[in-house]
Scaffold this active site. Structure first.
Site, PDB file in Angstrom:
ATOM      1  N   ASP A  59       0.663  -1.107  -0.143  1.00 54.72           N
ATOM      2  CA  ASP A  59      -0.073  -0.056  -0.154  1.00 54.72           C
ATOM      3  C   ASP A  59       0.907   1.186  -0.029  1.00 54.72           C
ATOM      4  O   ASP A  59       0.372   2.252  -0.643  1.00 54.72           O
ATOM      5  CB  ASP A  59      -0.986  -0.175   1.045  1.00 54.72           C
ATOM      6  N   ASP A 106      -3.434  10.220   5.004  1.00 54.53           N
ATOM      7  CA  ASP A 106      -3.998  11.041   6.379  1.00 54.53           C
ATOM      8  C   ASP A 106      -2.689  12.165   6.408  1.00 54.53           C
ATOM      9  O   ASP A 106      -1.716  11.908   6.095  1.00 54.53           O
ATOM     10  CB  ASP A 106      -4.082  10.087   7.608  1.00 54.53           C
ATOM     11  N   THR A 119      -9.005   3.122   7.017  1.00 49.19           N
ATOM     12  CA  THR A 119      -8.621   1.750   7.351  1.00 49.19           C
ATOM     13  C   THR A 119      -7.101   1.903   7.710  1.00 49.19           C
ATOM     14  O   THR A 119      -6.518   0.756   7.878  1.00 49.19           O
ATOM     15  CB  THR A 119      -9.222   0.707   6.189  1.00 49.19           C
ATOM     16  N   LEU A 156      -8.001   3.934  11.744  1.00 52.56           N
ATOM     17  CA  LEU A 156      -8.646   2.693  12.318  1.00 52.56           C
ATOM     18  C   LEU A 156      -7.992   2.054  13.860  1.00 52.56           C
ATOM     19  O   LEU A 156      -8.818   1.726  14.698  1.00 52.56           O
ATOM     20  CB  LEU A 156      -8.838   1.638  11.280  1.00 52.56           C
ATOM     21  N   ALA A 207      -5.370   8.872  21.494  1.00 49.81           N
ATOM     22  CA  ALA A 207      -4.959   8.930  22.974  1.00 49.81           C
ATOM     23  C   ALA A 207      -5.487  10.148  23.729  1.00 49.81           C
ATOM     24  O   ALA A 207      -4.453  10.681  24.397  1.00 49.81           O
ATOM     25  CB  ALA A 207      -3.707   8.154  23.252  1.00 49.81           C
TER      26      ALA A 207
END
Length: 300
Positions: free
Chosen positions: A75, A150, A190, A194, A214
């Site tokens: 990927d 992202d 994903t 995720l 977090a």
């Protein structure tokens, strides 16, 4: 069967530092060339595997000359090439030669059979969105980048929590104390998002997801925004905070820096074999429905 445009010039791209990739790339090149397609190689790939007899092109040259790029790798290889070819609208076909393979959906064992059929026009096409981001320091932009998955603002491993001020479309959303914040596309939902308890967004959904990493307050939850939102993340506290784009480029941040993120004007066309199912990909990669009630369910 869906019949699309038949291609002429095909660029091959591989993860050049992967052991054992030279033979399958050479085999695929010969298979494609035998069927009358012009084959070119991405320059780094050509140098790594010694692809004598085929032109070696930079990504920009591929964008200008090739009709489609076939990526053999994981990927990460697909993400990197997608960002570079996005301005040219060059379609991508992904062959999985990595581990997970969420977006490289053709098994390497099937490539010699599947890829020629796709190049002849038998494929399904979808557009994937990207993010564009810039870092603003003292009122001036200092860095620009595209992200396929992202944009991640996070602290280093040995510093305390980051303190972030988040605004959307010029309106204050919240101040957040956390290890960081993920801004993800549907494709990136994903990935890191995720694992941080973010939702899965279908690739054709028009959205951007914000996922805290977090967070100090349990009430800080992921939120899905319209994909025309303009997101601003200001560093208001913390040490050793950085931002990365698809985990492939990194920039250190300073106090009061602002990361501005929005949907890119570019999209990347992904081509899939006829019968491709995103749900089958999720089921396989996330090990859903491991004991199907029937073969029909398993093949859906």
């Amino acid at each position: 069967m869906k019949i699309g445009h038949q291609f002429h010039t095909v660029a091959l791209v591989g993860r050049s530092n992967t052991p054992g990739i030279a033979e399958p790339l050479a085999s695929l090149a010969a298979c494609i060339a035998k069927r009358g397609f012009e084959v070119v190689f991405e320059a780094d790939t050509a140098q790594a595997i010694g692809s004598a007899g085929y032109p070696a092109l930079t990504p920009a040259e591929i964008g200008a000359r090739a009709d489609v790029a076939v990526v053999l790798g994981g990927d990460g290889t697909m993400l990197g090439m997608g960002r570079q070819l996005a301005p040219y609208k060059t379609p991508l076909i992904g062959i999985n030669h990595g581990r997970l393979g969420f977006i490289t959906d053709i098994p390497a064992s099937d490539m010699r059979e599947v890829v020629p059929m796709m190049l002849a026009g038998s494929y399904e096409r979808e557009e994937r969105t990207l993010l564009e981001a810039r870092i603003v320091r003292n009122g001036e932009p200092i860095y620009h980048a595209l992200a396929f998955n992202d944009v991640v603002v996070n602290r280093s491993g040995f510093s305390g929590m980051a303190e972030l001020r988040v605004s959307v479309d010029g309106r204050f959303m919240y101040n957040q104390r956390s290890d960081g914040l993920i801004v993800a596309t549907p494709t990136g939902s994903t990935a890191y998002a995720l694992s941080s308890q973010g939702p899965i967004l279908h690739p054709q959904l028009q959205g951007i997801v914000l996922v805290p990493i977090a967070p100090h307050a349990l009430s800080n939850r992921p939120i899905v925004l319209p994909d025309d939102s303009k997101i601003a993340i200001q560093i208001i506290g913390g040490r050793d905070v950085n931002v990365n784009f698809d985990m492939q480029s990194f920039t250190a941040l300073e106090l009061n820096d602002t990361i501005e993120v929005r949907r890119s004007k570019h999209t990347v066309p992904f081509l899939h074999p006829v019968g491709y199912s995103y749900y089958a990909t999720l089921r396989k990669k996330l090990h859903w429905n491991e004991h199907p009630s029937s073969e029909e369910d398993d093949d859906a």
